[in-house]
Enzyme design. Structure first.
Site, PDB file in Angstrom:
ATOM      1  N   SER A  81      41.676 -31.487 -13.952  1.00  0.00           N
ATOM      2  CA  SER A  81      40.924 -30.258 -14.160  1.00  0.00           C
ATOM      3  C   SER A  81      39.516 -30.460 -13.609  1.00  0.00           C
ATOM      4  O   SER A  81      39.373 -30.819 -12.446  1.00  0.00           O
ATOM      5  CB  SER A  81      40.921 -29.891 -15.657  1.00  0.00           C
ATOM      6  OG  SER A  81      40.344 -28.616 -15.852  1.00  0.00           O
ATOM      7  N   HIS A 116      43.772 -27.632 -12.092  1.00  0.00           N
ATOM      8  CA  HIS A 116      43.127 -26.403 -12.544  1.00  0.00           C
ATOM      9  C   HIS A 116      42.018 -26.070 -11.552  1.00  0.00           C
ATOM     10  O   HIS A 116      41.085 -26.863 -11.372  1.00  0.00           O
ATOM     11  CB  HIS A 116      42.522 -26.583 -13.934  1.00  0.00           C
ATOM     12  CG  HIS A 116      43.510 -26.969 -14.984  1.00  0.00           C
ATOM     13  ND1 HIS A 116      43.140 -27.526 -16.190  1.00  0.00           N
ATOM     14  CD2 HIS A 116      44.866 -26.877 -15.026  1.00  0.00           C
ATOM     15  CE1 HIS A 116      44.209 -27.760 -16.925  1.00  0.00           C
ATOM     16  NE2 HIS A 116      45.276 -27.384 -16.233  1.00  0.00           N
ATOM     17  N   ASP A 164      45.485 -30.104 -21.909  1.00  0.00           N
ATOM     18  CA  ASP A 164      46.640 -29.939 -21.024  1.00  0.00           C
ATOM     19  C   ASP A 164      47.037 -31.299 -20.465  1.00  0.00           C
ATOM     20  O   ASP A 164      46.190 -32.074 -20.022  1.00  0.00           O
ATOM     21  CB  ASP A 164      46.300 -28.977 -19.888  1.00  0.00           C
ATOM     22  CG  ASP A 164      47.525 -28.528 -19.107  1.00  0.00           C
ATOM     23  OD1 ASP A 164      48.646 -28.662 -19.630  1.00  0.00           O
ATOM     24  OD2 ASP A 164      47.349 -28.026 -17.977  1.00  0.00           O
TER      25      ASP A 164
END
Length: 350
Positions: free
Chosen positions: A167, A194, A287
């Site tokens: 991310s 992400h 996540d």
């Protein structure tokens, strides 16, 4: 305590708009403004901002040079707000990220300020996120340090697929990892990153410039091939069907992220079992934790980036705390570790 922000912007109109946007929130305090990088470098020790928001094109010191100087002398989160970080400005965007900027925010390209409220909420959300990031000086960045930390939960004798999740700070981390692998690397790497809408194409183009491997978006019906780095598409989750071919899924992400790292890791574990590996890199949130647990339960290799080399020690921390991570490695250790594993697997097979 409010988030202390330094604004660096040479356009008086843009500066006024940014001040109006930020002053609308009690959570943000503008502690200073500068017209260029030189003024900003003089101000930073005086106002000690939590976050720096800077334009890119300024003289005599622009946003890129300012980012490099800040990371060397006064490391802290930098958000670049510029007309030159739109979707097609690949070299600007990823050059800034590589220099140490945490994130970018495109200025509205139209004069329609009916979108004012939407822009304000997005900008404030970025600044709040950056205020939680701990940034280290380049000289202190321990990518070159070896932690030696490794639990060695699983050490399978074969390896057929490597899933990577990242991310915030992920583009830089993936770039370092992928460009450290040779052109004949025999295991497909499958990534869930992400990233803001419209920027995946730029990320792939940036990686292609330096990587020895093929880099592409995974296509529906395609089977992962060696010497290739695949990315989940924007606005969809990447998984496998029963035959091991890519599909785009409507997986329900518990943390609202898309593409979901959990979805990818769980699917890789289901198809490849003990021949799978997962790598959880820098990023905020949880996540990838459930997915890492799935890979560990299947007997695969689980890797998490260590705290010292993470830009944001969030996802990998939660995975480590879950007890499912077999190898805690600095960013610079991951590629050599994979090469050793591949060599060992080939020796076993022969």
């Amino acid at each position: 305590m409010p988030i202390k922000v330094l604004l660096v912007e040479d356009s008086l109109i843009a500066l006024e708009l940014l001040q109006r946007l930020l002053r609308s929130s009690p959570e943000v305090e503008i502690v200073g403004t500068a017209r260029n990088g030189r003024e900003a470098l003089e101000l930073i020790p005086q106002v000690n901002p939590s976050v720096i928001c800077t334009d890119l094109h300024m003289a005599p010191i622009d946003g890129l040079e300012l980012t490099k100087e800040v990371m060397a002398k006064f490391p802290r989160p930098i958000l670049v707000i510029s007309n030159s970080v739109q979707e097609d400005d690949t070299r600007n965007i990823f050059g800034l990220l590589q220099a140490g900027a945490v994130d970018i925010f495109p200025k509205p390209i139209s004069g329609d300020y009916r979108e004012y409220e939407q822009v304000k909420q997005r900008l404030l959300a970025k600044i709040k996120m950056l205020s939680q990031v701990t940034v280290k000086a380049k000289s202190q960045h321990p990518e070159w340090q070896s932690t030696g930390a490794s639990a060695h939960i699983n050490d399978p004798s074969s390896l057929r697929a490597i899933a990577i999740g990242a991310s915030t700070g992920g583009p830089q981390a993936i770039h370092k990892l992928v460009t450290s692998l040779p052109p004949d690397f025999p295991i497909p790497l499958i990534c869930a990153q992400h990233i803001g809408d419209g920027f995946l194409t730029g990320l792939i183009s940036w990686l292609k410039e330096d990587a020895h491997l093929n880099v592409k978006v995974a296509q529906i019906g395609e089977t992962p091939a060696p010497k290739t780095v695949y990315f989940a598409p924007e606005r969809a989750h990447l998984e496998f069907d029963a035959q091991g071919k890519f599909i785009y899924s409507n997986f329900i992400s518990a943390n609202g992220t898309c593409p979901s790292i959990d979805a990818l890791f769980r699917s890789v574990a289901r198809i490849y079992g003990s021949s799978s590996a997962s790598i959880l890199l820098t990023g905020m949130g949880t996540d990838g934790v459930v997915g890492t647990e799935a890979v560990a339960a299947a007997g695969g290799i689980t890797i998490a980036q260590d705290e010292q080399s993470c830009l944001v020690f969030g996802m990998s921390k939660f995975a480590i705390d879950s007890g499912s991570v077999g190898h805690i490695l600095s960013l610079s250790e991951i590629a050599p570790f994979l090469l050793t594993k591949v060599a060992n697997c080939q020796l076993v097979e022969s």
